[in-house]
Design a protein around this motif. Sequence first.
Motif, PDB file in Angstrom:
ATOM      1  N   VAL A  90      11.904  27.195 -16.513  1.00  0.00           N
ATOM      2  CA  VAL A  90      13.186  27.868 -16.324  1.00  0.00           C
ATOM      3  C   VAL A  90      13.611  28.533 -17.629  1.00  0.00           C
ATOM      4  O   VAL A  90      13.120  28.188 -18.704  1.00  0.00           O
ATOM      5  CB  VAL A  90      14.281  26.899 -15.824  1.00  0.00           C
ATOM      6  N   ARG A  91      14.531  29.453 -17.513  1.00  0.00           N
ATOM      7  CA  ARG A  91      14.972  30.258 -18.658  1.00  0.00           C
ATOM      8  C   ARG A  91      16.487  30.342 -18.651  1.00  0.00           C
ATOM      9  O   ARG A  91      17.118  30.281 -17.589  1.00  0.00           O
ATOM     10  CB  ARG A  91      14.352  31.656 -18.522  1.00  0.00           C
ATOM     11  N   HIS A  92      17.085  30.513 -19.821  1.00  0.00           N
ATOM     12  CA  HIS A  92      18.529  30.662 -19.873  1.00  0.00           C
ATOM     13  C   HIS A  92      18.942  31.806 -18.935  1.00  0.00           C
ATOM     14  O   HIS A  92      18.386  32.904 -19.007  1.00  0.00           O
ATOM     15  CB  HIS A  92      19.008  30.961 -21.297  1.00  0.00           C
ATOM     16  N   PRO A  93      19.881  31.552 -18.037  1.00  0.00           N
ATOM     17  CA  PRO A  93      20.242  32.573 -17.036  1.00  0.00           C
ATOM     18  C   PRO A  93      20.657  33.916 -17.625  1.00  0.00           C
ATOM     19  O   PRO A  93      20.426  34.960 -17.000  1.00  0.00           O
ATOM     20  CB  PRO A  93      21.403  31.921 -16.274  1.00  0.00           C
ATOM     21  N   LEU A 141      29.299  40.354 -19.095  1.00  0.00           N
ATOM     22  CA  LEU A 141      27.974  39.897 -18.695  1.00  0.00           C
ATOM     23  C   LEU A 141      27.927  38.368 -18.665  1.00  0.00           C
ATOM     24  O   LEU A 141      27.440  37.771 -17.707  1.00  0.00           O
ATOM     25  CB  LEU A 141      26.922  40.445 -19.650  1.00  0.00           C
ATOM     26  N   VAL A 142      28.438  37.741 -19.705  1.00  0.00           N
ATOM     27  CA  VAL A 142      28.434  36.277 -19.778  1.00  0.00           C
ATOM     28  C   VAL A 142      29.235  35.684 -18.628  1.00  0.00           C
ATOM     29  O   VAL A 142      28.793  34.734 -17.964  1.00  0.00           O
ATOM     30  CB  VAL A 142      28.981  35.806 -21.138  1.00  0.00           C
ATOM     31  N   ASP A 143      30.407  36.239 -18.366  1.00  0.00           N
ATOM     32  CA  ASP A 143      31.251  35.731 -17.274  1.00  0.00           C
ATOM     33  C   ASP A 143      30.552  35.886 -15.920  1.00  0.00           C
ATOM     34  O   ASP A 143      30.602  34.982 -15.081  1.00  0.00           O
ATOM     35  CB  ASP A 143      32.598  36.467 -17.250  1.00  0.00           C
ATOM     36  N   LEU A 144      29.923  37.036 -15.715  1.00  0.00           N
ATOM     37  CA  LEU A 144      29.244  37.288 -14.446  1.00  0.00           C
ATOM     38  C   LEU A 144      28.086  36.319 -14.244  1.00  0.00           C
ATOM     39  O   LEU A 144      27.959  35.689 -13.186  1.00  0.00           O
ATOM     40  CB  LEU A 144      28.723  38.729 -14.412  1.00  0.00           C
ATOM     41  N   VAL A 145      27.242  36.192 -15.258  1.00  0.00           N
ATOM     42  CA  VAL A 145      26.068  35.323 -15.151  1.00  0.00           C
ATOM     43  C   VAL A 145      26.487  33.870 -14.987  1.00  0.00           C
ATOM     44  O   VAL A 145      25.901  33.122 -14.192  1.00  0.00           O
ATOM     45  CB  VAL A 145      25.147  35.516 -16.373  1.00  0.00           C
ATOM     46  N   THR A 146      27.511  33.454 -15.713  1.00  0.00           N
ATOM     47  CA  THR A 146      27.992  32.080 -15.605  1.00  0.00           C
ATOM     48  C   THR A 146      28.483  31.789 -14.194  1.00  0.00           C
ATOM     49  O   THR A 146      28.249  30.698 -13.646  1.00  0.00           O
ATOM     50  CB  THR A 146      29.115  31.816 -16.611  1.00  0.00           C
ATOM     51  N   SER A 147      29.126  32.756 -13.575  1.00  0.00           N
ATOM     52  CA  SER A 147      29.625  32.584 -12.220  1.00  0.00           C
ATOM     53  C   SER A 147      28.484  32.583 -11.201  1.00  0.00           C
ATOM     54  O   SER A 147      28.427  31.720 -10.319  1.00  0.00           O
ATOM     55  CB  SER A 147      30.617  33.702 -11.888  1.00  0.00           C
ATOM     56  N   LEU A 148      27.572  33.530 -11.332  1.00  0.00           N
ATOM     57  CA  LEU A 148      26.503  33.677 -10.347  1.00  0.00           C
ATOM     58  C   LEU A 148      25.504  32.529 -10.387  1.00  0.00           C
ATOM     59  O   LEU A 148      24.952  32.137  -9.355  1.00  0.00           O
ATOM     60  CB  LEU A 148      25.752  34.986 -10.584  1.00  0.00           C
ATOM     61  N   ARG A 158      25.916  29.318 -11.710  1.00  0.00           N
ATOM     62  CA  ARG A 158      26.580  28.076 -12.120  1.00  0.00           C
ATOM     63  C   ARG A 158      25.680  26.857 -11.927  1.00  0.00           C
ATOM     64  O   ARG A 158      25.567  25.996 -12.804  1.00  0.00           O
ATOM     65  CB  ARG A 158      27.870  27.895 -11.309  1.00  0.00           C
ATOM     66  N   LYS A 159      24.996  26.775 -10.786  1.00  0.00           N
ATOM     67  CA  LYS A 159      24.141  25.616 -10.527  1.00  0.00           C
ATOM     68  C   LYS A 159      22.965  25.551 -11.493  1.00  0.00           C
ATOM     69  O   LYS A 159      22.529  24.457 -11.885  1.00  0.00           O
ATOM     70  CB  LYS A 159      23.632  25.633  -9.084  1.00  0.00           C
ATOM     71  N   GLY A 163      20.815  22.207 -17.700  1.00  0.00           N
ATOM     72  CA  GLY A 163      21.391  21.904 -19.005  1.00  0.00           C
ATOM     73  C   GLY A 163      21.503  23.077 -19.965  1.00  0.00           C
ATOM     74  O   GLY A 163      21.384  22.894 -21.179  1.00  0.00           O
ATOM     75  N   PHE A 164      21.756  24.261 -19.438  1.00  0.00           N
ATOM     76  CA  PHE A 164      21.924  25.419 -20.318  1.00  0.00           C
ATOM     77  C   PHE A 164      23.369  25.543 -20.767  1.00  0.00           C
ATOM     78  O   PHE A 164      24.293  25.217 -20.017  1.00  0.00           O
ATOM     79  CB  PHE A 164      21.509  26.708 -19.593  1.00  0.00           C
TER      80      PHE A 164
END
Length: 202
Positions: A65-68, A181-188, A190-191, A197-198
Amino acid sequence: MIYPNPQIYPHLKTIFVHVPKTAGTSIEKRLRENNGVVVGGHTTAEGFRKKYPGVFDDYYKFAVVRHPLSRFVSAFFYLLDRPINLNLRNKIVHECATLDTFISCVEQKPDVISQIVHLFPQHTFICDAQDRVLVNDVYKFENLPEEWLRICQTIGLPHEPLDILNPSSAGQLEIANKSRLVDLVTSLYRKDFELFGFNSKG
């Protein structure tokens, strides 16, 4: 989700769940047996379990896996670098043309990520419907040189460094408002942040 010729390696008793944009093509090259058979695609762990239950139970299973945030950016440029292709579903990426425009598009239509396999949340490849991880080990792209050594030791594969295959042309990220971008990715995703553990701050 099951692809033809999925990543099952009988000579290593290993299944590799290829999450898009996590160096999967490079890993496939190293795992490949010299018998002319080429595997590929993004078969999910659940797909493997349903289609090949006996093998799934017996074999070692892993994913990377990779940081979203970096994965989202890499996927965008990967899709932009390639011609419009029905299988890639990348027409909308070409229509947007820039990352800023694509962010605006996804903000307005979040279901876009459910239409493009390279943007699917990573847990959908690795987990079941109850978000239980179905593979033995999940490794981090960010630590891949060390992680790859551990993978080789686990499956009994002579260690050789991974080649860099299918890179995107992302380069230095230039974006008008990175916080969007950070807000969008964090929302999309989240799981993905929670399960793997990112840090949501990037």
